[in-house]
Motif scaffolding. Sequence first.
Motif, PDB file in Angstrom:
ATOM      1  N   TYR A 119     -14.053  30.922  13.732  1.00  0.00           N
ATOM      2  CA  TYR A 119     -13.444  30.200  12.608  1.00  0.00           C
ATOM      3  C   TYR A 119     -13.896  28.746  12.638  1.00  0.00           C
ATOM      4  O   TYR A 119     -14.317  28.194  11.619  1.00  0.00           O
ATOM      5  N   MET A 120     -13.811  28.116  13.791  1.00  0.00           N
ATOM      6  CA  MET A 120     -14.226  26.711  13.918  1.00  0.00           C
ATOM      7  C   MET A 120     -15.714  26.557  13.605  1.00  0.00           C
ATOM      8  O   MET A 120     -16.110  25.624  12.909  1.00  0.00           O
ATOM      9  N   LEU A 121     -16.535  27.452  14.114  1.00  0.00           N
ATOM     10  CA  LEU A 121     -17.971  27.341  13.918  1.00  0.00           C
ATOM     11  C   LEU A 121     -18.350  27.487  12.446  1.00  0.00           C
ATOM     12  O   LEU A 121     -19.031  26.637  11.891  1.00  0.00           O
TER      13      LEU A 121
ATOM     14  N   ILE B 180     -15.222  25.567   9.656  1.00  0.00           N
ATOM     15  CA  ILE B 180     -15.146  24.117   9.778  1.00  0.00           C
ATOM     16  C   ILE B 180     -16.546  23.518   9.947  1.00  0.00           C
ATOM     17  O   ILE B 180     -16.947  22.628   9.200  1.00  0.00           O
ATOM     18  N   GLY B 181     -17.321  24.012  10.902  1.00  0.00           N
ATOM     19  CA  GLY B 181     -18.616  23.421  11.210  1.00  0.00           C
ATOM     20  C   GLY B 181     -19.647  23.559  10.111  1.00  0.00           C
ATOM     21  O   GLY B 181     -20.147  22.565   9.578  1.00  0.00           O
ATOM     22  N   ILE B 182     -19.978  24.774   9.740  1.00  0.00           N
ATOM     23  CA  ILE B 182     -21.036  24.979   8.749  1.00  0.00           C
ATOM     24  C   ILE B 182     -20.575  24.546   7.362  1.00  0.00           C
ATOM     25  O   ILE B 182     -21.356  23.970   6.592  1.00  0.00           O
ATOM     26  N   ASN B 183     -19.310  24.778   7.037  1.00  0.00           N
ATOM     27  CA  ASN B 183     -18.781  24.349   5.745  1.00  0.00           C
ATOM     28  C   ASN B 183     -18.903  22.833   5.581  1.00  0.00           C
ATOM     29  O   ASN B 183     -19.340  22.334   4.539  1.00  0.00           O
ATOM     30  N   ASN B 184     -18.540  22.080   6.594  1.00  0.00           N
ATOM     31  CA  ASN B 184     -18.642  20.625   6.515  1.00  0.00           C
ATOM     32  C   ASN B 184     -20.095  20.157   6.551  1.00  0.00           C
ATOM     33  O   ASN B 184     -20.422  19.123   5.967  1.00  0.00           O
ATOM     34  N   LEU B 185     -20.967  20.910   7.204  1.00  0.00           N
ATOM     35  CA  LEU B 185     -22.390  20.591   7.163  1.00  0.00           C
ATOM     36  C   LEU B 185     -22.921  20.736   5.733  1.00  0.00           C
ATOM     37  O   LEU B 185     -23.679  19.881   5.253  1.00  0.00           O
ATOM     38  N   VAL B 186     -22.519  21.784   5.040  1.00  0.00           N
ATOM     39  CA  VAL B 186     -22.913  21.962   3.641  1.00  0.00           C
ATOM     40  C   VAL B 186     -22.367  20.814   2.793  1.00  0.00           C
ATOM     41  O   VAL B 186     -23.084  20.248   1.957  1.00  0.00           O
ATOM     42  N   ASN B 187     -21.107  20.446   3.006  1.00  0.00           N
ATOM     43  CA  ASN B 187     -20.527  19.318   2.269  1.00  0.00           C
ATOM     44  C   ASN B 187     -21.300  18.022   2.541  1.00  0.00           C
ATOM     45  O   ASN B 187     -21.550  17.247   1.624  1.00  0.00           O
ATOM     46  N   PHE B 188     -21.661  17.779   3.802  1.00  0.00           N
ATOM     47  CA  PHE B 188     -22.426  16.597   4.162  1.00  0.00           C
ATOM     48  C   PHE B 188     -23.746  16.553   3.405  1.00  0.00           C
ATOM     49  O   PHE B 188     -24.106  15.534   2.813  1.00  0.00           O
ATOM     50  N   VAL B 189     -24.477  17.662   3.419  1.00  0.00           N
ATOM     51  CA  VAL B 189     -25.769  17.723   2.737  1.00  0.00           C
ATOM     52  C   VAL B 189     -25.606  17.460   1.242  1.00  0.00           C
ATOM     53  O   VAL B 189     -26.366  16.694   0.648  1.00  0.00           O
ATOM     54  N   PHE B 190     -24.589  18.063   0.635  1.00  0.00           N
ATOM     55  CA  PHE B 190     -24.398  17.854  -0.801  1.00  0.00           C
ATOM     56  C   PHE B 190     -24.026  16.414  -1.124  1.00  0.00           C
ATOM     57  O   PHE B 190     -24.522  15.854  -2.099  1.00  0.00           O
ATOM     58  N   HIS B 191     -23.159  15.800  -0.335  1.00  0.00           N
ATOM     59  CA  HIS B 191     -22.744  14.431  -0.635  1.00  0.00           C
ATOM     60  C   HIS B 191     -23.850  13.416  -0.360  1.00  0.00           C
ATOM     61  O   HIS B 191     -23.907  12.374  -1.013  1.00  0.00           O
TER      62      HIS B 191
ATOM     63  N   TYR C  75     -17.896  28.784  -1.299  1.00  0.00           N
ATOM     64  CA  TYR C  75     -18.504  28.942   0.012  1.00  0.00           C
ATOM     65  C   TYR C  75     -17.511  28.773   1.161  1.00  0.00           C
ATOM     66  O   TYR C  75     -17.726  29.293   2.244  1.00  0.00           O
ATOM     67  N   PHE C  76     -16.391  28.070   0.935  1.00  0.00           N
ATOM     68  CA  PHE C  76     -15.393  27.968   2.004  1.00  0.00           C
ATOM     69  C   PHE C  76     -14.841  29.356   2.326  1.00  0.00           C
ATOM     70  O   PHE C  76     -14.736  29.740   3.490  1.00  0.00           O
ATOM     71  N   LEU C  77     -14.500  30.114   1.300  1.00  0.00           N
ATOM     72  CA  LEU C  77     -14.020  31.487   1.488  1.00  0.00           C
ATOM     73  C   LEU C  77     -15.114  32.361   2.094  1.00  0.00           C
ATOM     74  O   LEU C  77     -14.844  33.179   2.980  1.00  0.00           O
ATOM     75  N   THR C  78     -16.348  32.171   1.647  1.00  0.00           N
ATOM     76  CA  THR C  78     -17.465  32.954   2.176  1.00  0.00           C
ATOM     77  C   THR C  78     -17.642  32.710   3.667  1.00  0.00           C
ATOM     78  O   THR C  78     -17.781  33.662   4.447  1.00  0.00           O
ATOM     79  N   PHE C  79     -17.614  31.450   4.090  1.00  0.00           N
ATOM     80  CA  PHE C  79     -17.765  31.154   5.517  1.00  0.00           C
ATOM     81  C   PHE C  79     -16.562  31.631   6.330  1.00  0.00           C
ATOM     82  O   PHE C  79     -16.706  32.003   7.496  1.00  0.00           O
ATOM     83  N   LEU C  80     -15.372  31.633   5.733  1.00  0.00           N
ATOM     84  CA  LEU C  80     -14.197  32.177   6.418  1.00  0.00           C
ATOM     85  C   LEU C  80     -14.398  33.657   6.697  1.00  0.00           C
ATOM     86  O   LEU C  80     -14.160  34.130   7.820  1.00  0.00           O
TER      87      LEU C  80
END
Length: 106
Positions: free
Chosen positions: A50-52, A55-66, A14-19
Amino acid sequence: MNGSKLLTFLISNYFLTFLIIGLVVGFISLLNKPKPLAINAVAEALFSYYMLFTIGINNLVNFVFHVFFGDMAAKFIGWEQSPFQAEVALQESLHTRRAYHFDSLR
Protein backbone atom coordinates in the motif's frame (compact mmCIF):
# COMPACT_ATOMS: atom_id res chain seq x y z
CA MET A 1 -17.76 -0.67 -20.44
CA ASN A 2 -15.53 -0.99 -23.50
CA GLY A 3 -11.74 -1.01 -23.47
CA SER A 4 -11.16 2.68 -24.15
CA LYS A 5 -13.62 3.79 -21.46
CA LEU A 6 -12.02 1.40 -18.96
CA LEU A 7 -8.55 2.69 -19.80
CA THR A 8 -9.75 6.29 -19.48
CA PHE A 9 -11.31 5.46 -16.09
CA LEU A 10 -8.13 3.77 -14.83
CA ILE A 11 -5.87 6.63 -15.91
CA SER A 12 -8.11 9.41 -14.63
CA ASN A 13 -8.54 7.58 -11.31
CA TYR A 14 -4.94 6.51 -10.91
CA PHE A 15 -5.11 6.69 -7.10
CA LEU A 16 -7.71 3.90 -7.14
CA THR A 17 -5.71 2.04 -9.79
CA PHE A 18 -2.54 2.08 -7.69
CA LEU A 19 -4.53 1.02 -4.60
CA ILE A 20 -5.83 -2.03 -6.46
CA ILE A 21 -2.38 -2.82 -7.88
CA GLY A 22 -0.87 -2.54 -4.38
CA LEU A 23 -3.44 -4.92 -2.91
CA VAL A 24 -3.02 -7.44 -5.74
CA VAL A 25 0.79 -7.38 -5.45
CA GLY A 26 0.49 -7.67 -1.66
CA PHE A 27 -1.69 -10.77 -1.97
CA ILE A 28 0.66 -12.24 -4.58
CA SER A 29 3.60 -11.70 -2.23
CA LEU A 30 1.73 -13.70 0.41
CA LEU A 31 1.77 -16.75 -1.86
CA ASN A 32 5.53 -17.08 -1.25
CA LYS A 33 5.26 -16.84 2.55
CA PRO A 34 5.36 -19.99 4.69
CA LYS A 35 1.95 -21.27 5.71
CA PRO A 36 0.07 -20.82 8.03
CA LEU A 37 0.21 -17.07 7.67
CA ALA A 38 0.48 -14.99 10.81
CA ILE A 39 -1.68 -11.89 10.97
CA ASN A 40 1.40 -9.66 11.27
CA ALA A 41 2.87 -11.12 8.04
CA VAL A 42 -0.38 -10.39 6.18
CA ALA A 43 -0.60 -6.87 7.63
CA GLU A 44 3.05 -6.13 6.80
CA ALA A 45 2.72 -7.31 3.20
CA LEU A 46 -0.49 -5.40 2.52
CA PHE A 47 0.66 -2.23 4.28
CA SER A 48 4.10 -2.27 2.63
CA TYR A 49 2.67 -2.56 -0.86
CA TYR A 50 0.00 0.00 0.00
CA MET A 51 2.77 2.44 0.95
CA LEU A 52 4.82 1.61 -2.14
CA PHE A 53 2.09 1.86 -4.75
CA THR A 54 -0.66 4.04 -3.31
CA ILE A 55 1.56 6.56 -1.55
CA GLY A 56 4.95 6.28 -3.29
CA ILE A 57 4.14 5.84 -6.97
CA ASN A 58 0.96 7.94 -6.77
CA ASN A 59 2.89 10.90 -5.36
CA LEU A 60 5.65 10.36 -7.92
CA VAL A 61 3.03 10.72 -10.67
CA ASN A 62 1.69 13.86 -8.97
CA PHE A 63 5.24 15.27 -8.74
CA VAL A 64 5.87 14.68 -12.45
CA PHE A 65 2.57 16.28 -13.43
CA HIS A 66 3.04 19.36 -11.25
CA VAL A 67 6.64 19.93 -12.38
CA PHE A 68 6.61 19.00 -16.06
CA PHE A 69 2.93 19.35 -16.99
CA GLY A 70 1.97 22.21 -14.67
CA ASP A 71 -0.51 23.85 -17.04
CA MET A 72 -2.35 20.59 -17.62
CA ALA A 73 -2.34 19.71 -13.90
CA ALA A 74 -3.66 23.15 -12.93
CA LYS A 75 -6.41 22.96 -15.53
CA PHE A 76 -7.36 19.41 -14.45
CA ILE A 77 -7.85 20.40 -10.79
CA GLY A 78 -9.36 23.81 -11.52
CA TRP A 79 -6.44 26.01 -10.45
CA GLU A 80 -4.74 28.86 -12.18
CA GLN A 81 -1.09 28.24 -13.06
CA SER A 82 0.97 29.71 -10.20
CA PRO A 83 4.19 29.21 -8.20
CA PHE A 84 2.13 27.10 -5.81
CA GLN A 85 2.53 24.28 -8.36
CA ALA A 86 6.23 24.04 -7.45
CA GLU A 87 5.38 23.89 -3.75
CA VAL A 88 2.90 21.08 -4.34
CA ALA A 89 5.47 19.25 -6.48
CA LEU A 90 8.09 19.50 -3.72
CA GLN A 91 5.65 18.15 -1.15
CA GLU A 92 4.74 15.25 -3.47
CA SER A 93 8.41 14.40 -3.92
CA LEU A 94 8.90 14.31 -0.14
CA HIS A 95 5.95 11.95 0.29
CA THR A 96 7.40 9.74 -2.44
CA ARG A 97 10.76 9.65 -0.65
CA ARG A 98 9.10 8.75 2.65
CA ALA A 99 7.15 5.90 1.06
CA TYR A 100 10.26 4.44 -0.58
CA HIS A 101 12.21 4.84 2.67
CA PHE A 102 9.48 2.97 4.53
CA ASP A 103 9.53 0.22 1.90
CA SER A 104 13.31 -0.15 2.25
CA LEU A 105 12.94 -0.79 5.99
CA ARG A 106 11.30 -4.15 5.44
